[in-house]
Write a protein that holds these residues in place. Structure first.
Motif, mmCIF file in Angstrom:
data_model
loop_
_atom_site.group_PDB
_atom_site.id
_atom_site.type_symbol
_atom_site.label_atom_id
_atom_site.label_comp_id
_atom_site.label_asym_id
_atom_site.label_seq_id
_atom_site.Cartn_x
_atom_site.Cartn_y
_atom_site.Cartn_z
ATOM 1 N N SER A 72 -7.528 6.122 -14.679
ATOM 2 C CA SER A 72 -7.612 6.802 -13.385
ATOM 3 C C SER A 72 -7.005 8.204 -13.426
ATOM 4 O O SER A 72 -7.133 8.957 -12.467
ATOM 5 C CB SER A 72 -6.891 5.985 -12.306
ATOM 6 O OG SER A 72 -5.487 5.993 -12.529
ATOM 7 N N LYS A 74 -6.385 11.984 -13.719
ATOM 8 C CA LYS A 74 -7.312 13.095 -13.509
ATOM 9 C C LYS A 74 -6.857 14.342 -14.258
ATOM 10 O O LYS A 74 -7.251 15.457 -13.919
ATOM 11 C CB LYS A 74 -7.438 13.384 -12.014
ATOM 12 C CG LYS A 74 -8.008 12.211 -11.219
ATOM 13 C CD LYS A 74 -8.053 12.525 -9.733
ATOM 14 C CE LYS A 74 -8.731 11.397 -8.954
ATOM 15 N NZ LYS A 74 -7.957 10.148 -8.998
ATOM 16 N N ASP A 212 -3.441 8.724 -5.135
ATOM 17 C CA ASP A 212 -4.125 8.678 -6.411
ATOM 18 C C ASP A 212 -3.269 7.886 -7.383
ATOM 19 O O ASP A 212 -2.053 7.843 -7.257
ATOM 20 C CB ASP A 212 -4.341 10.095 -6.962
ATOM 21 C CG ASP A 212 -5.394 10.838 -6.162
ATOM 22 O OD1 ASP A 212 -6.268 10.169 -5.594
ATOM 23 O OD2 ASP A 212 -5.323 12.079 -6.111
#
Length: 330
Positions: A72, A74, A212
């Motif tokens: 996940s 980024k 996030d």
């Protein structure tokens, strides 16, 4: 894969294979997730140290979990998952080197593992014992590390992951992990493989912000008043029907698995992300570590027959150095 299945998944490409992570969304259930299938990459990691089967399975689960979480990220960097406990398997370290590199290592007490096996205590929770699990994000030089820690008290890695995300990220999360051995056609040696699925609740429009993953939550102030939505409950119920054989089945791609689980409610899958077994050790890094962290006297004591040997715990590569070479550079 049938045309109807491809249409339902929004798929315009061939289905993915092993050593991939497939992101997906369940729009009607306000849920997002990732599915991972690991084959040769995991088999390489687990066979490199010839771990006993219970240790290999536990390390395999940790590698799957790190893949689901680390994928996940980024940004370029490293996600490190580590357990330190008082159980027979007292240390597990898995590094995810973004965007696709995996390596893992487990340390265990042979005698304690033998006693546990004789007493039938080989469940992951029994092998781990009590301690903690730490998840760390390292974005490299000149950046601050983020770390979240959660207690390990006789719980499985699945349960610990649920607790971690609720405490540190305030994101309702459900995880399923499975590791198994399969024999390939024409090859009598069993091969390790694994699968896992992670789902997370998304807020309704205008609802609470979702962080996030990972490292964007508030570990000190978990929200204990979260009320589970119907869509999230339904997503969890479907996931709970998965058995270990389905998760690790070499003939069941992530796309087929997700269609099987969520075709009634609808699921959208996205481009697969490759996963590879890759160690980040190198002669230059080891040399720099010896030069920076040890004195000349230390290096002389480390030398055997005029040579320093350093073996990487992850990939077992042996590096050799002359203790005098460091002084020659200064």
């Amino acid at each position: 894969m049938t045309e109807n299945m491809m249409t339902a998944l929004g798929l315009d490409r061939p289905e993915s294979g092993d050593d991939t992570v497939v992101p997906f969304t369940l729009d009607k259930l306000d849920t997002r997730g990732r599915s991972v299938r690991l084959g040769d990459s995991l088999d390489t990691i687990l066979n490199r140290h010839n771990y006993p089967a219970p240790v290999a399975r536990l390390l395999g689960e940790a590698v799957v979990l790190a893949s689901l979480i680390g994928s996940s990220l980024k940004f370029d960097g490293k996600f490190i998952m580590q357990t330190q406990t008082d159980g027979p398997v007292n240390l597990i370290v898995v590094d995810f080197d973004a965007p696709d590199g995996l390596r893992g290592y487990a340390r265990f007490d042979h005698d304690a593992l033998l006693r546990a096996a004789e007493e039938g205590r080989t469940k992951p929770s029994e092998l781990l014992g009590n301690g903690h699990l730490a998840m760390t994000i390292d974005q490299g030089a000149h950046t601050e590390r983020y770390q979240g820690i959660v207690a390990l008290q006789g719980n499985s890695l699945e349960e610990v992951a649920h607790t971690y995300f609720m405490q540190s990220e305030q994101i309702p999360t459900q995880v399923r992990l499975a590791v198994a051995e399969f024999t390939k056609k024409g090859d009598h040696r069993p091969h390790w493989r694994a699968g896992g699925v992670l789902i997370q609740h998304l807020p309704e429009h205008g609802g609470t912000r979702v962080a996030d993953l990972p490292g964007d939550g508030n570990f000190d102030n978990p929200d204990h008043n979260f009320v589970e939505a119907d869509g999230w409950n339904e997503a969890k119920v479907h996931l709970s029907t998965l058995d270990d054989l389905e998760l690790a089945d070499p003939d069941l791609s992530s796309e087929r698995l997700l269609f099987r689980l969520y075709h009634e409610t609808g699921v959208r899958v996205f481009a697969p992300m490759p996963m590879v077994e890759r160690c980040t050790c190198s002669p230059d890094r080891i040399e720099d570590m010896l030069a920076t962290n040890f004195t000349a006297e230390d290096r002389e004591e480390m030398a055997v027959d005029g040579e320093i040997e350093v073996v990487c715990e992850f990939c077992s590569t042996a590096y050799h150095f002359n203790p005098n070479q460091f002084e020659a550079k200064h």
